[in-house]
Design a protein around this motif. Structure first.
Motif: not given
Lengths: 250, 250
Positions: A89, A113-116
């Motif tokens: 993330d 922001v692209i969460p992981g």
């Protein structure tokens, strides 16, 4: 005006571990930035344009984080659709904070922001269910944090009966840190407390070790190891590490 | 013999927020189990068989967790490919622990946990980068945990200078809990400490509030709210909540 920098988390490593949104955004990006190890985890189709030629890549090593963020922001300001790739993330020990704090130098760029799936979650899934209740996440790296502060956090986390997850336990320049952390935790917790290590989650060489906090002191660890220490309700059961949340038959 | 129960995290709610692996496993499953609200978050194509007819669903309400897990395990033991669906990550206040602890009643079933993006991560991504350094995750629900234990964890987390994430701040039967937690934290932290609430992440009605810890006491919250309290290096900057990890220009 549509100048965008995406800070994209790709999860533990295997391509299936990223979100559908992360994959779509990487597909649509024409410039990829990141630490080379992370870029190389991406499937080839995400690193190529539609015509098969390779996408532009901004690669820079560890400790060059500020330079890498500025180059990514600058490419976005020029009108490229840029993704800054992080493992796990991007908001957990990742690049999201630094990129947002440098944004004022590039006011025309919007950051998303692209969460992981961070290693605490992907490692926990391999182990069973250690994080089913309150937990604390602590990095053992003292590159940017004084060791005394790390020690204080370890001690509070143990006294509060959190499940504890440790990131960055050791590295080439920091050997013996996991043993130091264990011996500090053993001043509060019993030697038999269940503990686990997960190495290279979702990558070649993935491996799990389970045992007790005392035994963990002698285990090898590196930058690709995630460490789990149970709370007072955690048990090892049939090879799984499970924290009881307290459901009872009524 | 191949009797499998998958405990699948679908992330914050929007279909793009699940991992590629989670989507594949839901597609391949012929029985879906879960709290009805979560099943209804799934896109219709995942809830239908290839011939368009609806898949079998095992639905049961909140507080029926043990029953739901047993029904899912039992369907897997009968040879169905079963997915037990959780929002966020199944290993963080989810069903993974309970399912694994009931597994001994169904020794022929193998359980696999498929991790997902938990609300701490998806909420953080909406806010900016609050979790960029060490953090603690605490549930305010005292349904299964004594309130004194929750208070002790809040206090240790504040004293250790963790970024703090609170799950389940309030519910119909538990009003005023967020204010109680804030007032306890204010015995350690300054009133100006940056704080944020994220409601219904990735779902209809998604909303963000940012302010100070003192102001947060009067804010509404429910089961679909995730709460963030910064550490001593967290700031609100241009509408983003950012924790400084300590990078410095060399």
């Amino acid at each position: 005006m549509d100048k965008k920098l995406y800070i994209v988390g790709i999860g533990p490593g295997k391509p299936e571990g990223m979100t559908i949104e992360a994959k779509r955004i990487l597909e649509e990006s024409d410039v990829l930035a990141g630490y080379p190890v992370y870029l190389e985890l991406l499937p080839q189709e995400l690193r190529s344009r539609r015509d098969g030629t390779p996408k532009q890549e901004i690669r820079s090593g560890m400790t060059k984080e500020i330079e890498r963020c500025r180059l990514a922001l600058s490419a976005a300001a020029e009108g490229h659709k840029v993704s800054l790739v992080c493992s796990g993330d991007p908001g957990v020990y990742g690049m999201a904070g630094l990129a947002l704090s440098l944004k004022q130098e590039f006011p025309e760029v919007e950051i998303r922001v692209i969460p992981g799936v961070t290693a605490a979650l992907s490692g926990a899934a391999l182990l069973g269910a250690p994080l089913i209740h309150d937990f604390a996440v602590i990095s053992l790296s003292d590159r940017l944090t004084p060791w005394e502060k790390i020690e204080a956090r370890l001690k509070h986390a143990a006294e509060a009966d959190f499940v504890i997850v440790l990131y960055n336990p050791e590295s080439k320049g920091r050997s013996g840190y996991l043993a130091r952390a264990c011996s500090l935790l053993l001043t509060v917790l019993e030697p038999e407390r269940p503990a686990a290590l997960v190495h290279k989650i979702g990558r070649e060489g993935e491996a799990v070790w389970t045992g007790t906090l005392e035994e963990m002191q002698d285990q090898p660890a590196d930058m690709f190891t995630t460490v789990f220490i149970g709370n007072s309700n955690t048990a090892l059961l049939d090879g799984s590490m499970i924290t009881d949340r307290g459901y009872r038959e009524k």
